[in-house]
Enzyme design. Sequence first.
Site, PDB file in Angstrom:
ATOM      1  N   HIS A   1      -1.482 -27.610  44.788  1.00 50.68           N
ATOM      2  CA  HIS A   1      -1.380 -26.702  45.942  1.00 50.68           C
ATOM      3  C   HIS A   1      -1.774 -27.372  47.264  1.00 50.68           C
ATOM      4  O   HIS A   1      -0.980 -27.362  48.215  1.00 50.68           O
ATOM      5  CB  HIS A   1      -2.220 -25.447  45.704  1.00 50.68           C
ATOM      6  CG  HIS A   1      -2.320 -24.545  46.888  1.00 50.68           C
ATOM      7  ND1 HIS A   1      -1.219 -23.928  47.462  1.00 50.68           N
ATOM      8  CD2 HIS A   1      -3.397 -24.163  47.639  1.00 50.68           C
ATOM      9  CE1 HIS A   1      -1.614 -23.208  48.503  1.00 50.68           C
ATOM     10  NE2 HIS A   1      -2.930 -23.333  48.631  1.00 50.68           N
TER      11      HIS A   1
ATOM     12  N   HIS B   1      -8.450 -27.478  52.553  1.00 48.86           N
ATOM     13  CA  HIS B   1      -8.641 -26.108  53.039  1.00 48.86           C
ATOM     14  C   HIS B   1      -9.283 -25.161  52.021  1.00 48.86           C
ATOM     15  O   HIS B   1      -9.845 -24.131  52.402  1.00 48.86           O
ATOM     16  CB  HIS B   1      -7.312 -25.518  53.540  1.00 48.86           C
ATOM     17  CG  HIS B   1      -6.351 -25.146  52.448  1.00 48.86           C
ATOM     18  ND1 HIS B   1      -5.527 -26.057  51.837  1.00 48.86           N
ATOM     19  CD2 HIS B   1      -6.089 -23.948  51.860  1.00 48.86           C
ATOM     20  CE1 HIS B   1      -4.786 -25.443  50.922  1.00 48.86           C
ATOM     21  NE2 HIS B   1      -5.109 -24.161  50.924  1.00 48.86           N
TER      22      HIS B   1
ATOM     23  N   GLU C   1     -14.181 -22.712  49.691  1.00 47.66           N
ATOM     24  CA  GLU C   1     -14.007 -21.399  49.073  1.00 47.66           C
ATOM     25  C   GLU C   1     -14.015 -21.469  47.546  1.00 47.66           C
ATOM     26  O   GLU C   1     -14.547 -20.573  46.883  1.00 47.66           O
ATOM     27  CB  GLU C   1     -12.685 -20.803  49.558  1.00 47.66           C
ATOM     28  CG  GLU C   1     -12.483 -19.351  49.212  1.00 47.66           C
ATOM     29  CD  GLU C   1     -11.223 -18.801  49.865  1.00 47.66           C
ATOM     30  OE1 GLU C   1     -10.476 -18.121  49.171  1.00 47.66           O
ATOM     31  OE2 GLU C   1     -11.000 -19.085  51.056  1.00 47.66           O
ATOM     32  N   ASP C   2     -13.445 -22.544  46.976  1.00 42.96           N
ATOM     33  CA  ASP C   2     -13.218 -22.583  45.527  1.00 42.96           C
ATOM     34  C   ASP C   2     -14.056 -23.607  44.767  1.00 42.96           C
ATOM     35  O   ASP C   2     -13.887 -23.767  43.562  1.00 42.96           O
ATOM     36  CB  ASP C   2     -11.732 -22.848  45.249  1.00 42.96           C
ATOM     37  CG  ASP C   2     -10.858 -21.703  45.711  1.00 42.96           C
ATOM     38  OD1 ASP C   2     -11.361 -20.577  45.820  1.00 42.96           O
ATOM     39  OD2 ASP C   2      -9.663 -21.934  45.980  1.00 42.96           O
TER      40      ASP C   2
ATOM     41  N   ASP D   1      -0.128 -22.760  53.973  1.00 37.86           N
ATOM     42  CA  ASP D   1      -0.844 -22.323  52.773  1.00 37.86           C
ATOM     43  C   ASP D   1      -0.196 -21.073  52.186  1.00 37.86           C
ATOM     44  O   ASP D   1       0.076 -20.985  50.982  1.00 37.86           O
ATOM     45  CB  ASP D   1      -2.306 -22.061  53.152  1.00 37.86           C
ATOM     46  CG  ASP D   1      -3.102 -21.405  52.031  1.00 37.86           C
ATOM     47  OD1 ASP D   1      -2.963 -21.853  50.883  1.00 37.86           O
ATOM     48  OD2 ASP D   1      -3.865 -20.463  52.318  1.00 37.86           O
TER      49      ASP D   1
ATOM     50  N   ASP E   1      26.327  -7.904  62.038  1.00 36.91           N
ATOM     51  CA  ASP E   1      25.934  -9.306  61.940  1.00 36.91           C
ATOM     52  C   ASP E   1      25.726  -9.750  60.493  1.00 36.91           C
ATOM     53  O   ASP E   1      24.860 -10.556  60.193  1.00 36.91           O
ATOM     54  CB  ASP E   1      24.671  -9.577  62.755  1.00 36.91           C
ATOM     55  CG  ASP E   1      23.507  -8.685  62.343  1.00 36.91           C
ATOM     56  OD1 ASP E   1      23.738  -7.709  61.591  1.00 36.91           O
ATOM     57  OD2 ASP E   1      22.373  -8.967  62.765  1.00 36.91           O
TER      58      ASP E   1
END
Length: 735
Positions: free
Chosen positions: A48, A72, A76-77, A139, A260
Amino acid sequence: MIRIEDVINKVQENRRGADTDLIRRAYLFSALHHRGQTRASGEPYLVHPLEVADLLAEMRLDEVSVSTGLLHDVVEDTLVDLDTIRSYFGDEIALLVDGLTKIANISDLSKEKQQAENVRKMVLAMITDVRVVLIKLADRLHNMRTMQFLKPEKRARISQETLDIYAPIAHRLGMGKVRSELEDLAFQNLYPDDYKRLSKEVDSRRPELEAALEKIKSTIAERLTENEVPFIEIQGRVKRLYSLWKKLKKQKIMIEQVYDLIAARIITENNRKYCYLTMSVIHDIWTPVPERFKDWIAIPRDNLYQSLHTSVIGDGGQPFEVQIRTQEMHHIAEEGVAAHWKYKENSLGKKQEDDALDELRKTVEKLLLPLVENTEEHEDSEDFIETLKLDLYPKDVYAFTPMGKVIQLPRGSTLIDFAYAIHSQVGDKCTGAKINGRIVPVRSELQNGDVVEILTNQNASPSADWLNYAVTSKARNRIRHHISTEQRVESIEIGRRLLHQEAEKFQLSAKKFLHNDAELKRIANEYGLGRPEDLLASIGYGKTLPRNVMAKHLGPEKFAELDPENKKDNRLKTGMKAVKKFIGLGEDSIVVKGVDNLLINRAKCCNPLRGETIIGYISLEKGIVVHNKRCKNVSHLMLNKERIVDVEWAKSEETQKQSVQLLATTENRTGMLAGITNAIANIKTGIRDARANVSKEDLGIIEVTVEVFDKKHLDKVVGAIEHVPGVIAVERVNA
């Protein structure tokens, strides 16, 4: 699987002299701390952050952004904290990672409030460093591409958040490609049946549509060459599924009526005069559709988008759209603010890179500043999310002041929005306006090109009715603030009067009690309120009973001794039960959290069904009125938040049937009513009433009233009707 060297090669191609060692260190750090972790698909978690970094490299972002893409999720993880990130990679990357990390330790909040608080944090971080939003979009895009491995309820929640927040942010920043993919992926997960049905219908037409596009493209190329109008490329496209689905539902039309459905896009050299020359050639070949021409070059959209749009009638009566833009306009239309790296960063050194980043920062700040300003105005996180959704709405109306200043507003805006866009005090004192020299009421909707003069009066003030017509968050917030302030003053006075009467019932000195600020503050604090005025306002709104205030003041024994209603208590409870049964709610169908023996009534405007999210509103005439949380009237009720109470569906083995009216728009042909009633009967659902009419547009309008137990039952009925051949749309009436 993408490799780190692939990412680094892209960065080196786009940005000479980039610090690739930083990217390699970030990759190794991420690989170390995500080691052993897997995604829902079973693949290593490291896939990821690598994919996110690759997307950022494709956007031509700098090595700091790409490195942050790799890092990133580590805070958090994993067990890594921000101080560790700062010590290894510096303040710049630490700030970016912090802006992307969800807030921890808020488990006491609902999922909706957690979502709101995390979005609020991200929006604030966007202005601190514009790269936060670009990394977050990368992300989210990769997460949406791999949603098939998640549980259905989680897919639905993330997809809805994507449609509500992230796709509109991408649109606000002009990132057309990202926005389009996010919307189509969310559509596929939220409405799988509609997605499959529409996809099948478009695919069946695709050979015919693509053949028509090829003919259109060759005709355009031939005629432009004949007229010596230079062009770089002519593209063709079939309308995106989500965009097509929205149009079909909103306008209640069939696919053949979409102007359209197919479109040609002509990309010229970087000189806008070629765009207008091309437009004249197009209108010479085919007949233009009146009022379908838009010039986004002369007046660009606020998200930097520039292009000419026109709809024409082609061979055989086939309508189609033509978009005309320069090559630079095209890159900006596809990539938005990220395209600045292509045109402003010329790899001449650090100064040029800093200048490019500064210009990008200014551009994004201009686009996102209203969102940040609203974070300060909304203490309530759910209010913030609703306002954010409104602020992200595309701004497509351009009106002018008498002095020629352009005011950009959302489609559907009225003169009220225009007045507040000029200045808050102008909005507050607005009494009417002139549009193009003609006096009109404040509820009048604006059209592109209107010249507006606002009329004011110093004695005027906002009206609650304005909330029915105001669109922009600035106008609505100002009106709400005025009404809330006005009603609070009134509620304090009502509360004072009610408490005075209650004190006299208990043979107390009402005047002495009401002037005992220390005692009133003590009681207010027990209710979680700060000041005596807050307690009085709560009583005035009807949320706090004066009788209960007396109980807290006197204490249990003294209260029981003096209570004049003590003997009536049992009769009151019995009568309340009888009333509940009489109004047809069932004694225990809905309960107010933490309170017994209150009169509860379902709002007629939305008639909430068991299973739907509901809120209660204290009405002095009808007790607790329960609304579907998505009811159109809820926004007005939120003006008086003191009267909002938590309600829930009671656990009950017996579920009563409710009558619900549905409106189906269909093709105008024989047998539609029979087809719909048969579909309902086949799923063993009772029909109270059914009738058919024909609209002015020659479409069938079928109204049917069915008996259902709850929302799941209703959804099953709607699904059955939608599968009847010839049905265009189905909607619930008064929901």
